[in-house]
Design a protein around this motif. Sequence first.
Motif, PDB file in Angstrom:
ATOM      1  N   MET A   1       0.810  -1.270   0.029  1.00  0.00           N
ATOM      2  CA  MET A   1      -0.065  -0.148  -0.086  1.00  0.00           C
ATOM      3  C   MET A   1       0.946   1.284   0.110  1.00  0.00           C
ATOM      4  O   MET A   1       1.662   1.257   0.861  1.00  0.00           O
ATOM      5  N   LYS A   2       0.566   2.096  -0.929  1.00  0.00           N
ATOM      6  CA  LYS A   2       1.385   3.318  -0.909  1.00  0.00           C
ATOM      7  C   LYS A   2       1.100   4.166   0.557  1.00  0.00           C
ATOM      8  O   LYS A   2       0.080   4.573   0.685  1.00  0.00           O
ATOM      9  N   ASN A   3       2.360   4.819   0.815  1.00  0.00           N
ATOM     10  CA  ASN A   3       2.230   5.452   1.976  1.00  0.00           C
ATOM     11  C   ASN A   3       1.447   6.893   1.712  1.00  0.00           C
ATOM     12  O   ASN A   3       1.544   7.405   0.930  1.00  0.00           O
ATOM     13  N   HIS A   4       0.653   7.317   2.737  1.00  0.00           N
ATOM     14  CA  HIS A   4      -0.062   8.551   2.658  1.00  0.00           C
ATOM     15  C   HIS A   4      -0.348   9.000   3.924  1.00  0.00           C
ATOM     16  O   HIS A   4      -0.396   8.248   5.070  1.00  0.00           O
ATOM     17  N   THR A   5      -0.570  10.395   4.027  1.00  0.00           N
ATOM     18  CA  THR A   5      -0.693  10.932   5.412  1.00  0.00           C
ATOM     19  C   THR A   5      -1.947  11.393   5.749  1.00  0.00           C
ATOM     20  O   THR A   5      -2.469  12.144   4.878  1.00  0.00           O
ATOM     21  N   LEU A   6      -2.535  10.913   7.138  1.00  0.00           N
ATOM     22  CA  LEU A   6      -3.950  11.139   7.156  1.00  0.00           C
ATOM     23  C   LEU A   6      -3.923  12.125   8.255  1.00  0.00           C
ATOM     24  O   LEU A   6      -4.873  13.171   8.117  1.00  0.00           O
ATOM     25  N   LEU A   7      -2.861  12.332   9.160  1.00  0.00           N
ATOM     26  CA  LEU A   7      -2.867  13.592  10.007  1.00  0.00           C
ATOM     27  C   LEU A   7      -2.294  14.663   9.599  1.00  0.00           C
ATOM     28  O   LEU A   7      -1.364  14.829   8.561  1.00  0.00           O
ATOM     29  N   LYS A   8      -2.845  15.760   9.843  1.00  0.00           N
ATOM     30  CA  LYS A   8      -2.417  17.152   9.421  1.00  0.00           C
ATOM     31  C   LYS A   8      -1.708  18.031  10.495  1.00  0.00           C
ATOM     32  O   LYS A   8      -1.178  19.008  10.188  1.00  0.00           O
ATOM     33  N   GLU A   9      -1.823  17.398  11.703  1.00  0.00           N
ATOM     34  CA  GLU A   9      -1.418  18.187  12.830  1.00  0.00           C
ATOM     35  C   GLU A   9      -0.885  17.114  14.124  1.00  0.00           C
ATOM     36  O   GLU A   9      -1.630  16.131  14.177  1.00  0.00           O
ATOM     37  N   PHE A  10       0.051  17.754  14.850  1.00  0.00           N
ATOM     38  CA  PHE A  10       0.207  16.874  16.075  1.00  0.00           C
ATOM     39  C   PHE A  10      -0.114  17.910  17.155  1.00  0.00           C
ATOM     40  O   PHE A  10       0.170  18.864  17.145  1.00  0.00           O
TER      41      PHE A  10
ATOM     42  N   PHE B   1       9.497  10.376   8.180  1.00  0.00           N
ATOM     43  CA  PHE B   1       7.865  10.820   7.740  1.00  0.00           C
ATOM     44  C   PHE B   1       7.724  10.306   6.281  1.00  0.00           C
ATOM     45  O   PHE B   1       6.701  10.747   5.677  1.00  0.00           O
ATOM     46  N   GLN B   2       8.396   9.089   5.863  1.00  0.00           N
ATOM     47  CA  GLN B   2       7.971   8.323   4.905  1.00  0.00           C
ATOM     48  C   GLN B   2       6.816   7.368   5.494  1.00  0.00           C
ATOM     49  O   GLN B   2       6.100   6.686   4.369  1.00  0.00           O
ATOM     50  N   LEU B   3       6.686   7.191   6.543  1.00  0.00           N
ATOM     51  CA  LEU B   3       5.839   6.474   7.230  1.00  0.00           C
ATOM     52  C   LEU B   3       4.210   7.010   7.347  1.00  0.00           C
ATOM     53  O   LEU B   3       4.081   8.091   7.178  1.00  0.00           O
ATOM     54  N   THR B   4       3.232   6.257   7.472  1.00  0.00           N
ATOM     55  CA  THR B   4       1.836   6.711   7.508  1.00  0.00           C
ATOM     56  C   THR B   4       1.590   6.827   8.887  1.00  0.00           C
ATOM     57  O   THR B   4       1.632   6.341   9.977  1.00  0.00           O
ATOM     58  N   TYR B   5       0.859   8.322   9.058  1.00  0.00           N
ATOM     59  CA  TYR B   5       0.408   8.519  10.386  1.00  0.00           C
ATOM     60  C   TYR B   5      -0.941   8.963  10.324  1.00  0.00           C
ATOM     61  O   TYR B   5      -1.514   9.989   9.656  1.00  0.00           O
ATOM     62  N   CYS B   6      -1.896   8.002  10.997  1.00  0.00           N
ATOM     63  CA  CYS B   6      -3.248   8.054  10.728  1.00  0.00           C
ATOM     64  C   CYS B   6      -3.898   7.682  11.862  1.00  0.00           C
ATOM     65  O   CYS B   6      -5.396   7.690  11.928  1.00  0.00           O
ATOM     66  N   GLY B   7      -3.292   7.642  13.247  1.00  0.00           N
ATOM     67  CA  GLY B   7      -4.142   7.209  14.220  1.00  0.00           C
ATOM     68  C   GLY B   7      -3.874   8.521  15.338  1.00  0.00           C
ATOM     69  O   GLY B   7      -4.000   9.730  15.132  1.00  0.00           O
ATOM     70  N   PRO B   8      -3.208   8.153  16.783  1.00  0.00           N
ATOM     71  CA  PRO B   8      -3.157   9.181  17.794  1.00  0.00           C
ATOM     72  C   PRO B   8      -2.212  10.278  17.154  1.00  0.00           C
ATOM     73  O   PRO B   8      -1.239  10.052  16.498  1.00  0.00           O
ATOM     74  N   ASN B   9      -2.206  11.384  17.730  1.00  0.00           N
ATOM     75  CA  ASN B   9      -1.549  12.473  17.413  1.00  0.00           C
ATOM     76  C   ASN B   9      -0.892  13.234  18.360  1.00  0.00           C
ATOM     77  O   ASN B   9      -0.276  14.402  18.275  1.00  0.00           O
ATOM     78  N   GLN B  10      -0.849  12.530  19.460  1.00  0.00           N
ATOM     79  CA  GLN B  10      -0.150  13.391  20.899  1.00  0.00           C
ATOM     80  C   GLN B  10       1.455  13.062  20.887  1.00  0.00           C
ATOM     81  O   GLN B  10       1.574  11.899  21.328  1.00  0.00           O
ATOM     82  N   VAL B  11       2.215  13.902  20.700  1.00  0.00           N
ATOM     83  CA  VAL B  11       3.705  13.841  20.734  1.00  0.00           C
ATOM     84  C   VAL B  11       3.952  13.982  22.371  1.00  0.00           C
ATOM     85  O   VAL B  11       3.757  15.088  22.807  1.00  0.00           O
ATOM     86  N   ASP B  12       4.300  12.900  22.872  1.00  0.00           N
ATOM     87  CA  ASP B  12       4.747  13.002  24.431  1.00  0.00           C
ATOM     88  C   ASP B  12       5.895  13.608  24.635  1.00  0.00           C
ATOM     89  O   ASP B  12       6.706  12.820  25.115  1.00  0.00           O
ATOM     90  N   TYR B  13       6.333  14.883  24.147  1.00  0.00           N
ATOM     91  CA  TYR B  13       7.562  15.297  24.271  1.00  0.00           C
ATOM     92  C   TYR B  13       7.297  16.758  23.927  1.00  0.00           C
ATOM     93  O   TYR B  13       6.114  17.106  23.870  1.00  0.00           O
ATOM     94  N   PHE B  14       8.257  17.769  24.220  1.00  0.00           N
ATOM     95  CA  PHE B  14       8.121  19.033  24.179  1.00  0.00           C
ATOM     96  C   PHE B  14       8.490  19.622  22.862  1.00  0.00           C
ATOM     97  O   PHE B  14       8.433  20.711  22.480  1.00  0.00           O
ATOM     98  N   PHE B  15       8.982  18.802  21.820  1.00  0.00           N
ATOM     99  CA  PHE B  15       9.184  19.166  20.399  1.00  0.00           C
ATOM    100  C   PHE B  15       9.267  17.777  19.688  1.00  0.00           C
ATOM    101  O   PHE B  15       9.150  16.558  20.160  1.00  0.00           O
ATOM    102  N   CYS B  16       9.180  17.962  18.232  1.00  0.00           N
ATOM    103  CA  CYS B  16       9.135  16.883  17.706  1.00  0.00           C
ATOM    104  C   CYS B  16      10.579  16.161  17.185  1.00  0.00           C
ATOM    105  O   CYS B  16      11.338  16.816  16.777  1.00  0.00           O
ATOM    106  N   ASP B  17      10.727  14.695  18.003  1.00  0.00           N
ATOM    107  CA  ASP B  17      11.992  14.095  17.606  1.00  0.00           C
ATOM    108  C   ASP B  17      11.531  12.796  17.399  1.00  0.00           C
ATOM    109  O   ASP B  17      10.519  12.386  17.412  1.00  0.00           O
ATOM    110  N   ILE B  18      12.517  11.978  16.917  1.00  0.00           N
ATOM    111  CA  ILE B  18      12.211  10.763  16.170  1.00  0.00           C
ATOM    112  C   ILE B  18      11.625   9.896  17.336  1.00  0.00           C
ATOM    113  O   ILE B  18      10.853   9.128  17.061  1.00  0.00           O
ATOM    114  N   PRO B  19      12.459   9.720  18.559  1.00  0.00           N
ATOM    115  CA  PRO B  19      11.790   8.427  19.569  1.00  0.00           C
ATOM    116  C   PRO B  19      10.288   8.960  19.884  1.00  0.00           C
ATOM    117  O   PRO B  19       9.459   8.082  20.282  1.00  0.00           O
TER     118      PRO B  19
END
Length: 309
Positions: free
Chosen positions: A1-10, A162-180
């Motif tokens: 399946m081709k990767n596509h992004t459903l989330l527009k924000e975190f 960010f080649q992965l699909t993000y389509c579920g929860p959007n809460q980043v448990d951190y104070f900025f966007c980092d890989i882990p």
Amino acid sequence: MKNHTLLKEFVLLGIPQTEGLETMLFVIFSFIYLFTLLGNLLILIAIISSSTLHTPMYFFLGSLSIFDMLFPSVNCPKMLSYLSGQSRVISYKGCAAQLFFYHFLGSTEGCLYSVMAYDRFVAICHPLRYMLIMKPGICVSLVMGAWLVGCLQATILTSFTFQLTYCGPNQVDYFFCDIPAVLPLACTESALAQRVGSINVGLLALMLLFSVCVSYTRIGIAILRIHSAEGRQKAFSICSAHLTAILCAYGPVILIYVQPAPNPLLGAMVQILNNIVSPMLNALIYSLRNKEVKRSLRRVFLNVFTVQE
């Protein structure tokens, strides 16, 4: 399946275990951030305005000052925004940009420290050939190489994340966007991105730290061979500020890896030390421990006050 992004924000949840401390943290981090920008800007002005500081050593220091103004600006403004009560939402593209520039500037920092260590090695071990080896073109190439390595590293890490699909929860448990913090939110398998991130970050950090250790080992041997106490003291003073800055940069990272068990709060505090406090300390270290920089800053202030009068 081709990767596509459903989330527009975190949604950034912030620093772990600091609920109710937002106002105090906002005041503290605002002061540190403003002091960092002002301190490094003054160092840059001092270097540019003084012809005596137009040398390879201060060219690299000026490059580090630019970095130290940019690096905390990746995540500090957004963090201060939500600490003041504003929205914690960050767009998908904003999250990707934050991750890219964090690793771009972080990798560049390590490269600049290695370049500056090599510069000190040449100055101590080959003083008569210093200006011949560290030509202006070579200095520019070394700095451009540092930024190029940082850009390449960040491009690889951001692409795999960010080649992965993000389509579920959007809460980043951190104070900025980092890989882990971002990868656990992916809807598709993220093991490859995790391995690439860990290997790339760890390998580059080890290589850069090794290069710094090699340079300073050679410097230490050269200093021990100097017979006069005055000569040894002068040689050590040339390197002390840079060595202190390196310890401030790598010390917190080493602390993370030697802790017996993962601690989210400790991890966040170390990131804050690296992202916000270390750039401020660099400004203090290089301004307070460097007579030439202090002398140039004094002339700048005297000129400003003279013009005003």
